[in-house]
Scaffold this active site. Structure first.
Site, PDB file in Angstrom:
ATOM      1  CG  ASP A  35      16.503  -4.889  -7.242  1.00  0.00           C
ATOM      2  OD1 ASP A  35      17.287  -3.929  -7.330  1.00  0.00           O
ATOM      3  OD2 ASP A  35      16.859  -6.075  -7.372  1.00  0.00           O
ATOM      4  CE  LYS A  56      19.959  -2.881 -13.192  1.00  0.00           C
ATOM      5  NZ  LYS A  56      20.120  -2.912 -11.726  1.00  0.00           N
ATOM      6  CG  MET A 171      13.255 -10.775 -14.953  1.00  0.00           C
ATOM      7  SD  MET A 171      14.930 -10.232 -14.533  1.00  0.00           S
ATOM      8  CE  MET A 171      15.863 -11.751 -14.830  1.00  0.00           C
TER       9      MET A 171
END
Length: 257
Positions: A35, A56, A171
């Site tokens: 990631d 992402k 997040m």
């Protein structure tokens, strides 16, 4: 022979917080699917010839989870030893559980390798304990990025507001206005301390302090961006008592409103 996939947590990003086992597996692996959150120093230490970026990025490019699942199976079926490297811990909002299930469905051996979760390490390096005998006897970990295909949120912000403990949101920078409003509407005091810890343990770590009523403005004024951890509760105010003496906080920038 079919290979094995290791679901490895890289911790919050500082290479010294990578576990000994994680480092060994990275070195011994044939391929590392990573990631964006493991941190630049960790990623730079891995030869480009065996790195594949399947990360992402909030509001930007991203790799579909279906592709990552498929790629893990393909590599293992080729007999490769694969490290699936994730920021923090693979099983704390890292979709590690989904990937483990997918691999098991295809008969691929899988091993979970824990990492230091940023839900605890992020506040910690900023001098904020997620629990404290005087301020919080419980802590709730919440994702700020639920599955967008859901009909409605599975998070009960009103229930969280009533717990009286610490709320840590991962997040959640982009949706900060939504859940701060939800918590205030549910009865949490607008004066409740809030901290944003951006890029915790990275060389460019920053800390911004505010309250439920001011933290959105603080975020905008300071330009706080992902990855960042949000800490909501009285523990966020304890930073002021120790910040001057935090050796791992020397390069962080601070805003308080």
């Amino acid at each position: 022979m079919t290979g094995c996939v290791y679901l490895v947590g890289s911790g919050p990003g500082n290479p010294e917080l990578l576990t000994v086992k994680a480092r060994r597996l990275i070195e011994e692996s044939d391929v590392v699917l990573h990631d964006t959150l493991p941190g630049p120093e960790i990623l730079d230490s891995i030869p480009e010839t065996k790195r594949e970026d399947v990360g992402k990025r909030a509001g930007g490019e991203w790799t579909p989870q279906e592709y990552t699942n498929r790629r893990l199976v393909e590599l293992a079926e080729e007999g490769k030893t694969v490290v699936r490297l994730k920021g923090g811990d693979p099983f704390v909002f890292g979709r590690g559980g989904e990937e483990a299930e997918h691999l098991a469905e295809h008969g691929i051996d899988v091993e979970y390798v824990p990492g230091v979760t940023s839900a605890i390490a992020g506040p910690g390096v900023a001098g904020i304990p997620v629990t404290h005998r005087d301020h919080a006897s419980s802590v709730s970990f919440v994702t700020g990025h639920e599955d967008p295909t859901k009909d409605e949120s599975a998070i009960d912000w009103a229930a969280l507001a009533a717990t009286g403990g610490t709320i840590v949101v991962l997040m959640g920078v982009g949706k900060l206005p939504m859940y701060t409003d939800e918590l205030v509407s549910a009865g949490m005091a607008p004066e409740t301390p809030v901290a944003l810890v951006e890029r915790a343990t990275w060389p460019n770590q920053r800390v911004a302090l505010g309250t439920l009523g001011t933290i959105v403005d603080v975020r905008d004024e300071r330009g706080i961006e992902p990855p960042a951890v949000t800490v909501i509760g009285d523990v966020a105010a304890t930073r002021a008592e120790v910040a001057e003496f935090l050796r791992n906080d020397a390069e962080s920038e601070e805003t308080e409103t």
